[in-house]
Motif scaffolding. Structure first.
Motif, PDB file in Angstrom:
ATOM      1  N   THR A  70      -5.848  34.099  12.308  1.00 47.67           N
ATOM      2  CA  THR A  70      -7.294  33.914  12.225  1.00 47.67           C
ATOM      3  C   THR A  70      -7.854  34.878  11.202  1.00 47.67           C
ATOM      4  O   THR A  70      -7.531  36.064  11.209  1.00 47.67           O
ATOM      5  CB  THR A  70      -7.958  34.164  13.596  1.00 47.67           C
ATOM      6  OG1 THR A  70      -7.361  33.272  14.555  1.00 47.67           O
ATOM      7  CG2 THR A  70      -9.452  33.889  13.541  1.00 47.67           C
TER       8      THR A  70
ATOM      9  N   ASP B 179     -13.497  27.340  12.635  1.00 53.42           N
ATOM     10  CA  ASP B 179     -14.047  27.348  13.984  1.00 53.42           C
ATOM     11  C   ASP B 179     -15.401  26.664  13.971  1.00 53.42           C
ATOM     12  O   ASP B 179     -16.079  26.612  12.952  1.00 53.42           O
ATOM     13  CB  ASP B 179     -14.246  28.788  14.481  1.00 53.42           C
ATOM     14  CG  ASP B 179     -13.018  29.338  15.173  1.00 53.42           C
ATOM     15  OD1 ASP B 179     -12.015  28.621  15.260  1.00 53.42           O
ATOM     16  OD2 ASP B 179     -13.065  30.494  15.613  1.00 53.42           O
TER      17      ASP B 179
ATOM     18  N   VAL C 133     -14.551  20.509  14.460  1.00 58.73           N
ATOM     19  CA  VAL C 133     -13.575  21.297  13.715  1.00 58.73           C
ATOM     20  C   VAL C 133     -13.526  20.724  12.303  1.00 58.73           C
ATOM     21  O   VAL C 133     -13.455  19.521  12.118  1.00 58.73           O
ATOM     22  CB  VAL C 133     -12.176  21.212  14.367  1.00 58.73           C
ATOM     23  CG1 VAL C 133     -11.158  21.969  13.557  1.00 58.73           C
ATOM     24  CG2 VAL C 133     -12.232  21.743  15.785  1.00 58.73           C
TER      25      VAL C 133
END
Length: 181
Positions: free
Chosen positions: A12, A61, A87
């Protein structure tokens, strides 16, 4: 270049800027139809390693904020029904990515106690985290940390004169504790 080496599929990262279109709902016909944009940052998951042009594919996200871990529901922020539903995939240059801040990589909520002094520490910590994210234009994550701070403030109701945030008819209101049974 250091960050480029650290990219891994599934990691991430923060995409530093995406443009959100904001078209006015009612524009007089005699005016030109203008569109303004707002640049925001958001978390994204790396889907591919950098190619020869220095681009990676990301899964972004949702821009709607979500409550942190065990904090439950939001007290003040509006409820977004789309959390986790929308998304987007995109390709961006590695230079548009930044690693998450150190506190975002750790789940430090496991050490929370009911001690009032510790609660004040957590309130200040989460507010500080939200401030850092706000400066990065990552509004959704900032809201999550601000809400976590409000959660701690609102959970300290064992004292007459304490303040808490409650929902009343769908709206958030501040209440003062006048008695404890």
């Amino acid at each position: 270049k250091e960050h480029r080496k650290a990219l891994a599929i599934g990691s991430t990262v923060r995409l530093t800027s995406i443009n959100i279109l904001d078209t006015p709902k009612s524009v007089p016909k005699r005016r030109s139809q203008g569109v303004s944009t707002l640049a925001v940052a958001c978390r994204s998951i790396v889907a591919t390693l950098p190619d020869e042009n220095g681009c990676v594919s990301l899964v972004q996200d949702d821009l709607a904020p979500a409550p942190l871990g065990r904090m439950g529901k939001f007290l003040v922020a509006p409820i977004f029904n789309s959390v986790g539903v929308e998304v987007n995939e995109c390709e961006v240059a590695v230079s548009d990515l930044k690693p998450l801040l150190a506190f975002e990589q750790d789940d430090d909520t496991t050490n929370i106690t009911d001690n009032a002094q510790d609660m004040d520490t957590w309130v200040n910590r989460y507010k500080c985290y939200g401030d850092q994210l706000l400066r990065l234009n990552d509004y959704a994550c900032a809201i999550s940390y601000y809400e976590a701070a409000l959660h701690f403030v609102s959970s300290k109701v064992a004292v007459v004169g304490g303040t808490l945030v409650v929902k009343k008819k769908g709206y958030s209101v501040i209440a003062e504790v006048d008695c404890v049974e």
